[in-house]
Design a protein around this motif. Sequence first.
Motif: not given
Length: 140
Positions: A113-116, A119-124
Amino acid sequence: MPATETFRIPTHRCHVPTARHHVHKALADWGITGELADRATLSANELVTNAVSHCRVSSARVRVTLILCDRELALEVSDPDRDRLPLPRHPGPDEEGGRGLAMVAALADAWGHRQGPYTKTVWARFTLTPAEATRVPDRP
Protein backbone atom coordinates in the motif's frame (compact mmCIF):
# COMPACT_ATOMS: atom_id res chain seq x y z
CA MET A 1 2.69 1.60 -23.80
CA PRO A 2 0.69 0.15 -20.89
CA ALA A 3 -3.01 -0.59 -21.17
CA THR A 4 -5.05 0.93 -18.37
CA GLU A 5 -8.62 0.51 -17.20
CA THR A 6 -10.02 2.66 -14.37
CA PHE A 7 -13.49 2.84 -12.87
CA ARG A 8 -15.10 4.06 -9.65
CA ILE A 9 -17.80 2.63 -7.41
CA PRO A 10 -19.60 3.98 -4.34
CA THR A 11 -18.40 2.77 -0.95
CA HIS A 12 -21.18 0.28 -0.40
CA ARG A 13 -20.93 -3.50 -0.31
CA CYS A 14 -23.68 -3.92 -2.89
CA HIS A 15 -21.26 -2.51 -5.51
CA VAL A 16 -18.52 -5.12 -4.95
CA PRO A 17 -19.99 -7.50 -7.57
CA THR A 18 -20.01 -4.61 -10.07
CA ALA A 19 -16.31 -4.05 -9.45
CA ARG A 20 -15.60 -7.76 -9.82
CA HIS A 21 -17.50 -7.79 -13.13
CA HIS A 22 -15.57 -4.75 -14.47
CA VAL A 23 -12.23 -6.35 -13.56
CA HIS A 24 -13.15 -9.67 -15.14
CA LYS A 25 -14.34 -7.96 -18.35
CA ALA A 26 -11.25 -5.75 -18.64
CA LEU A 27 -8.98 -8.77 -18.24
CA ALA A 28 -10.94 -10.75 -20.85
CA ASP A 29 -10.75 -7.79 -23.24
CA TRP A 30 -6.95 -7.89 -22.81
CA GLY A 31 -6.86 -11.64 -23.45
CA ILE A 32 -6.15 -12.53 -19.83
CA THR A 33 -8.18 -15.57 -18.86
CA GLY A 34 -7.83 -18.72 -16.80
CA GLU A 35 -5.96 -18.89 -13.52
CA LEU A 36 -4.39 -15.43 -13.76
CA ALA A 37 -7.78 -13.81 -14.38
CA ASP A 38 -9.25 -15.77 -11.48
CA ARG A 39 -6.44 -14.71 -9.10
CA ALA A 40 -6.66 -11.06 -10.13
CA THR A 41 -10.47 -10.98 -9.95
CA LEU A 42 -10.53 -12.62 -6.51
CA SER A 43 -7.85 -10.19 -5.30
CA ALA A 44 -9.91 -7.28 -6.63
CA ASN A 45 -12.94 -8.64 -4.80
CA GLU A 46 -11.03 -8.73 -1.51
CA LEU A 47 -9.38 -5.31 -1.89
CA VAL A 48 -12.62 -3.61 -2.96
CA THR A 49 -14.50 -5.29 -0.11
CA ASN A 50 -11.91 -3.96 2.33
CA ALA A 51 -12.12 -0.47 0.84
CA VAL A 52 -15.92 -0.25 0.97
CA SER A 53 -16.05 -1.85 4.42
CA HIS A 54 -13.42 0.29 6.14
CA CYS A 55 -13.55 3.69 4.40
CA ARG A 56 -15.01 6.24 6.82
CA VAL A 57 -15.23 9.17 4.39
CA SER A 58 -18.86 10.00 3.67
CA SER A 59 -20.00 9.93 0.03
CA ALA A 60 -16.64 8.48 -1.00
CA ARG A 61 -15.96 6.49 -4.13
CA VAL A 62 -13.46 3.69 -4.53
CA ARG A 63 -11.22 3.84 -7.60
CA VAL A 64 -10.09 0.57 -9.18
CA THR A 65 -7.26 0.66 -11.71
CA LEU A 66 -5.80 -2.17 -13.77
CA ILE A 67 -2.51 -1.62 -15.57
CA LEU A 68 -1.07 -4.11 -18.02
CA CYS A 69 2.52 -3.41 -18.98
CA ASP A 70 4.70 -6.01 -20.70
CA ARG A 71 4.57 -9.08 -18.45
CA GLU A 72 3.05 -7.46 -15.37
CA LEU A 73 -0.53 -6.82 -14.35
CA ALA A 74 -1.09 -4.29 -11.58
CA LEU A 75 -4.32 -3.94 -9.63
CA GLU A 76 -4.79 -0.79 -7.54
CA VAL A 77 -7.72 0.00 -5.26
CA SER A 78 -7.81 3.54 -3.85
CA ASP A 79 -10.08 5.31 -1.38
CA PRO A 80 -9.96 8.71 0.34
CA ASP A 81 -9.55 7.35 3.88
CA ARG A 82 -5.78 7.74 3.64
CA ASP A 83 -5.00 7.16 7.32
CA ARG A 84 -6.75 3.79 7.69
CA LEU A 85 -3.97 1.54 6.42
CA PRO A 86 -4.50 -2.16 5.72
CA LEU A 87 -3.32 -4.47 8.47
CA PRO A 88 -3.24 -8.23 7.94
CA ARG A 89 -5.08 -10.05 10.70
CA HIS A 90 -4.82 -13.51 12.15
CA PRO A 91 -8.46 -14.43 12.75
CA GLY A 92 -9.49 -17.39 14.80
CA PRO A 93 -11.08 -20.41 13.15
CA ASP A 94 -14.60 -19.28 14.12
CA GLU A 95 -14.28 -15.73 12.80
CA GLU A 96 -16.04 -15.06 9.51
CA GLY A 97 -13.80 -12.24 8.26
CA GLY A 98 -10.25 -11.01 8.43
CA ARG A 99 -8.64 -13.23 5.80
CA GLY A 100 -8.82 -10.94 2.76
CA LEU A 101 -5.27 -9.58 2.84
CA ALA A 102 -3.87 -13.06 3.52
CA MET A 103 -5.73 -14.25 0.42
CA VAL A 104 -4.34 -11.38 -1.65
CA ALA A 105 -0.83 -12.17 -0.38
CA ALA A 106 -1.29 -15.81 -1.45
CA LEU A 107 -2.78 -14.96 -4.86
CA ALA A 108 -0.52 -12.07 -5.97
CA ASP A 109 3.21 -12.05 -6.63
CA ALA A 110 3.46 -8.93 -4.45
CA TRP A 111 1.12 -6.57 -2.64
CA GLY A 112 1.38 -3.46 -0.53
CA HIS A 113 0.00 0.00 0.00
CA ARG A 114 0.95 3.64 -0.36
CA GLN A 115 -0.45 6.91 0.92
CA GLY A 116 -1.02 9.88 -1.33
CA PRO A 117 -1.90 13.39 -0.21
CA TYR A 118 -5.63 12.58 -0.20
CA THR A 119 -5.91 8.83 -0.72
CA LYS A 120 -4.47 5.47 0.12
CA THR A 121 -3.93 2.82 -2.51
CA VAL A 122 -3.67 -0.90 -1.88
CA TRP A 123 -2.04 -2.69 -4.79
CA ALA A 124 -1.35 -6.20 -6.00
CA ARG A 125 1.03 -7.27 -8.79
CA PHE A 126 0.80 -10.35 -10.97
CA THR A 127 3.48 -11.59 -13.35
CA LEU A 128 2.30 -13.03 -16.64
CA THR A 129 3.99 -16.22 -17.77
CA PRO A 130 5.57 -16.10 -21.23
CA ALA A 131 2.62 -18.12 -22.57
CA GLU A 132 0.10 -15.68 -21.04
CA ALA A 133 2.04 -12.69 -22.36
CA THR A 134 1.96 -14.04 -25.93
CA ARG A 135 -1.85 -14.42 -25.76
CA VAL A 136 -2.33 -10.75 -24.86
CA PRO A 137 -3.15 -8.82 -28.05
CA ASP A 138 -1.05 -5.82 -29.02
CA ARG A 139 -2.33 -2.65 -27.44
CA PRO A 140 -2.38 0.79 -29.04
